[in-house]
Scaffold this motif. Structure first.
Motif, PDB file in Angstrom:
ATOM      1  N   VAL A 183      10.357   1.112  -1.343  1.00 59.24           N
ATOM      2  CA  VAL A 183      10.330  -0.380  -0.355  1.00 59.24           C
ATOM      3  C   VAL A 183      10.958  -1.649  -0.541  1.00 59.24           C
ATOM      4  O   VAL A 183      10.547  -1.761  -1.923  1.00 59.24           O
ATOM      5  CB  VAL A 183       8.683  -0.614   0.243  1.00 59.24           C
ATOM      6  N   THR A 184      11.780  -1.818   0.080  1.00 59.60           N
ATOM      7  CA  THR A 184      12.423  -3.132   0.277  1.00 59.60           C
ATOM      8  C   THR A 184      12.320  -3.618   0.924  1.00 59.60           C
ATOM      9  O   THR A 184      12.133  -3.554   2.610  1.00 59.60           O
ATOM     10  CB  THR A 184      14.270  -2.948  -0.019  1.00 59.60           C
TER      11      THR A 184
ATOM     12  N   ALA B 166       0.295  -1.421   0.203  1.00 59.88           N
ATOM     13  CA  ALA B 166      -0.409   0.208  -0.088  1.00 59.88           C
ATOM     14  C   ALA B 166       1.037   1.096  -0.263  1.00 59.88           C
ATOM     15  O   ALA B 166       0.177   2.362  -0.737  1.00 59.88           O
ATOM     16  CB  ALA B 166      -0.824   0.053   1.479  1.00 59.88           C
ATOM     17  N   LEU B 167       1.902   1.024   0.779  1.00 58.88           N
ATOM     18  CA  LEU B 167       3.185   2.168   1.028  1.00 58.88           C
ATOM     19  C   LEU B 167       3.603   2.517  -0.145  1.00 58.88           C
ATOM     20  O   LEU B 167       3.736   3.694  -1.326  1.00 58.88           O
ATOM     21  CB  LEU B 167       4.014   2.232   1.459  1.00 58.88           C
ATOM     22  N   ALA B 168       4.023   1.369  -1.204  1.00 62.30           N
ATOM     23  CA  ALA B 168       4.534   1.493  -2.447  1.00 62.30           C
ATOM     24  C   ALA B 168       4.130   2.191  -3.510  1.00 62.30           C
ATOM     25  O   ALA B 168       3.761   2.866  -4.495  1.00 62.30           O
ATOM     26  CB  ALA B 168       4.870   0.515  -3.327  1.00 62.30           C
ATOM     27  N   ASP B 169       2.453   1.933  -3.390  1.00 61.95           N
ATOM     28  CA  ASP B 169       0.948   2.075  -4.095  1.00 61.95           C
ATOM     29  C   ASP B 169       0.954   3.385  -4.071  1.00 61.95           C
ATOM     30  O   ASP B 169       0.675   4.336  -4.885  1.00 61.95           O
ATOM     31  CB  ASP B 169       0.439   1.340  -4.205  1.00 61.95           C
ATOM     32  N   GLU B 170       1.467   4.099  -3.068  1.00 62.61           N
ATOM     33  CA  GLU B 170       1.326   5.521  -2.343  1.00 62.61           C
ATOM     34  C   GLU B 170       2.747   6.607  -3.163  1.00 62.61           C
ATOM     35  O   GLU B 170       2.969   7.850  -3.024  1.00 62.61           O
ATOM     36  CB  GLU B 170       1.093   6.011  -1.332  1.00 62.61           C
ATOM     37  N   GLY B 171       3.640   5.570  -4.025  1.00 62.84           N
ATOM     38  CA  GLY B 171       4.815   6.335  -4.086  1.00 62.84           C
ATOM     39  C   GLY B 171       6.039   6.193  -3.278  1.00 62.84           C
ATOM     40  O   GLY B 171       7.097   6.620  -3.864  1.00 62.84           O
TER      41      GLY B 171
END
Length: 607
Positions: A92-93, A84-89
């Protein structure tokens, strides 16, 4: 325990903690009904993570996030949140700490553009390299540590509630590098515990990065006992699912959880016994006996105090003044002449000499034997004679009134006593009582408080920022209402006086009718109150002791004008946030300031 309405259920959610096995049982019917608990958990974790970044002034599009992902469902929660955080930009690893990752969570994470770093050469994660050499495994571990340290946010989803015992292998190495290393094999001095300022550093507005968000529980903490015996990762915030686990309440793990957000899954709490419960405002208020129209000073509670000594007379003043301020009808004082004079000068209402009492407080300001069993002190002799009546070998022990045994009187305890004996050691005193190191008590306080109760029979009040009370009640109680300003000389004496006064007010709740023994041969006056008590409700004694610690903390908060406290209830996810505990930094106080604030604290409780 039946939770009969929404208000009571909410109170339990905010103050009661449940064992991991019981949480799994409460989850089962929801999972059977296909309630999407993992998606609910991940949504909450992502929301809290985004809020943490925003609070730190980091735009999510610019954020670097490292997820420590284990192989189980806890790792799945973290993967969905990270997706979800990656979808917001966010960049993330995911660092895979085991040999696999949750299938659906992994798929969602990769689809969102997340990257994966595998640490275990034996891992079997689709599309990820494995079978690398030990040398490369070491390099990958170093890379993971550097990556996490350079991130804005680390999401800890390595273990959750599935781990029994200390971290091992890769998770232990990561925790030792990023968080706190394990204690030595002998658990000697220097065992690492959370050591953060209790109050924020006003010299800098910058957040310390990386921030750490724990998913359900911080990795490495003792989930069911609050212990910190191995390597662990202390969190700035923890998002906890379904119900609080004991580590959220019990020290020292509670301090490693940071700020807690609780996601309510709608568990059926009826009939599920908590593993521990935090003392609440309402429970503490119940320990205060309200005055009645026909009351006299005797019916409101009479406290006897054998405290202070020729060497430490100030403790006599502090304990008697605290008891008098805590709604007691009368205080009686026994002690050396100098201490008597000081007590009367500070509290002319005090009565000197033996007589009828409904509780005792002994030992504060009385020297212990300090390795000298032949030490002669009039107060020690008086207290030893009184405590002899509490031995379970004595027929009259059950009908002796409640007694608070503090400080220098702890080494005078009989081998076994009834639960209306409340002992109030700090960690060092409990260590001496049990013959263990102070570090052992610091890292496993719940274990050793329980051991002390089982060994002595006494109700144990282990003092600390989060005070643990273990007795014959339904479950242990924890009180963390005090600000850190309370760490000051004489504060324990004040607590002993408060506890004695509240225990004296239990008289209406005595179970049975039979005259108590006359303890005049001990030189201390009558042993039990009129009303012919047979026995004391052991659970009520424990609850009252915990309420005393809570009242002590509330008074310290009022005196210091501080909003900080050792423990506070979690925030319910989706509810309006409460003000921060740090809204008011407060000011330094001394023990006498706490005494002066006790009436206001009582008014706050019963108002």
């Amino acid at each position: 325990m039946d939770v009969r309405n929404d208000s009571e259920r909410r109170g339990m959610l905010l103050h009661a903690a449940y064992r991991a096995a019981d949480v799994r049982e409460m989850e089962r019917p929801l999972l059977d009904d296909d309630v999407p608990l993992m998606r609910m958990a991940a949504n909450a974790a992502a929301h809290v993570a985004a809020r943490m970044l925003d609070d730190a002034g980091v735009d999510i599009e610019d954020a670097s996030v490292t997820l420590l992902a284990g192989a189980g469902d806890n790792g799945g929660d973290g993967l969905f949140a990270a997706a979800a955080l990656a979808d917001e930009g966010a960049t993330v690893t995911a660092v895979a700490t085991g040999r696999s990752l949750h299938d659906a969570g992994f798929a969602a994470f990769v689809h969102a553009g997340g990257k994966v770093l595998v640490l275990d050469p034996a891992a079997e994660i689709p599309g990820c390299a494995s079978g690398f050499t030990p040398g490369e495994a070491g390099e990958r571990l170093e890379t993971a540590v550097r990556l996490a340290r350079r991130s804005h946010l680390v999401i800890d989803a390595m273990t959750g509630i599935g781990l029994a015992g200390d971290l091992r292998g890769v998770p232990a190495t990561l925790a030792a590098s990023l968080g706190m290393p394990a204690a030595g094999p002998d658990r000697g001095d220097g065992s690492p515990l959370p050591d953060r300022p209790a109050l924020p550093d006003r010299a800098s507005d910058d957040a310390d990065l990386p921030l750490v968000l724990a998913v359900d529980t911080p990795s490495g903490v003792g989930v069911d006992d609050g212990a910190l015996t191995g390597a662990y990762i202390p969190a700035d915030e923890t998002v906890m699912f379904g119900a609080m686990k004991p580590c959220a309440v019990l020290p020292p793990a509670t301090f490693a959880c940071g700020r807690i957000t609780l996601v309510d899954f709608g568990f059926d709490l009826d009939g599920v016994e908590p593993a521990a419960e935090a003392m609440s405002h309402d429970l503490a208020a119940a320990a205060v006996r309200l005055p009645r129209v026909m009351d006299a000073k005797y019916s409101r509670g009479v406290v006897g105090l054998a405290t202070g000594s020729a060497r430490y007379p100030g403790a006599a003043v502090l304990t008697t003044r605290a008891a008098a301020r805590t709604n007691a009808g009368m205080v009686r004082y026994l002690g050396p002449e100098r201490a008597q004079d000081m007590v009367l000068a500070a509290l002319p209402e005090a009565v000197i000499g033996k007589g009828h009492v409904q509780s005792w407080t002994v030992g504060s300001g009385v020297p212990d034997n300090d390795g000298d069993p032949e030490l002669k002190d009039i107060q020690r002799q008086t207290i030893a004679a009184l405590l002899a009546h509490y031995s379970t070998d004595e027929d009259g022990s059950r009908v002796m009134p409640p007694i608070v045994v503090d400080a220098g009187a702890l080494d005078l305890m009989p081998d076994h006593v009834p639960p209306q004996v409340v002992i109030t050691p700090h960690e060092g005193e409990l260590a001496r009582l049990l013959g263990v190191s102070r570090t052992q008590v610091e890292t496993e306080p719940f274990r050793y408080a329980t051991e002390a109760h089982e060994r002595t029979g006494a109700t144990v009040l282990l003092k600390g920022a989060a005070t643990i009370v273990v007795g014959d009640g339904e479950h242990p109680m924890v009180s963390g209402a005090a600000p850190a300003w309370l760490a000051t000389a004489g504060a324990g004496d004040v607590l002993a006086g408060i506890a004695g006064a509240l225990l004296a007010q239990m008289d209406d709740d005595l179970d049975g009718v039979s005259a108590g023994p006359d303890a005049s041969d001990a030189g201390v006056g009558e042993g039990a109150a009129d009303g012919d008590a047979l026995a004391y409700d052991a659970a009520l004694v424990a609850d009252t002791a915990a309420a005393a610690a809570y009242l002590h903390g509330v008074a310290a908060g009022i005196a210091s004008e501080s909003g900080q406290c050792g423990w506070q209830p979690p925030e319910l996810f989706g509810m309006t946030s409460r003000p921060s505990r740090f809204d008011a930094l407060g000011r330094p106080i001394v023990a006498s300031d706490v005494i002066a604030a006790i009436p206001d604290a009582i008014a706050d409780l019963i108002g």
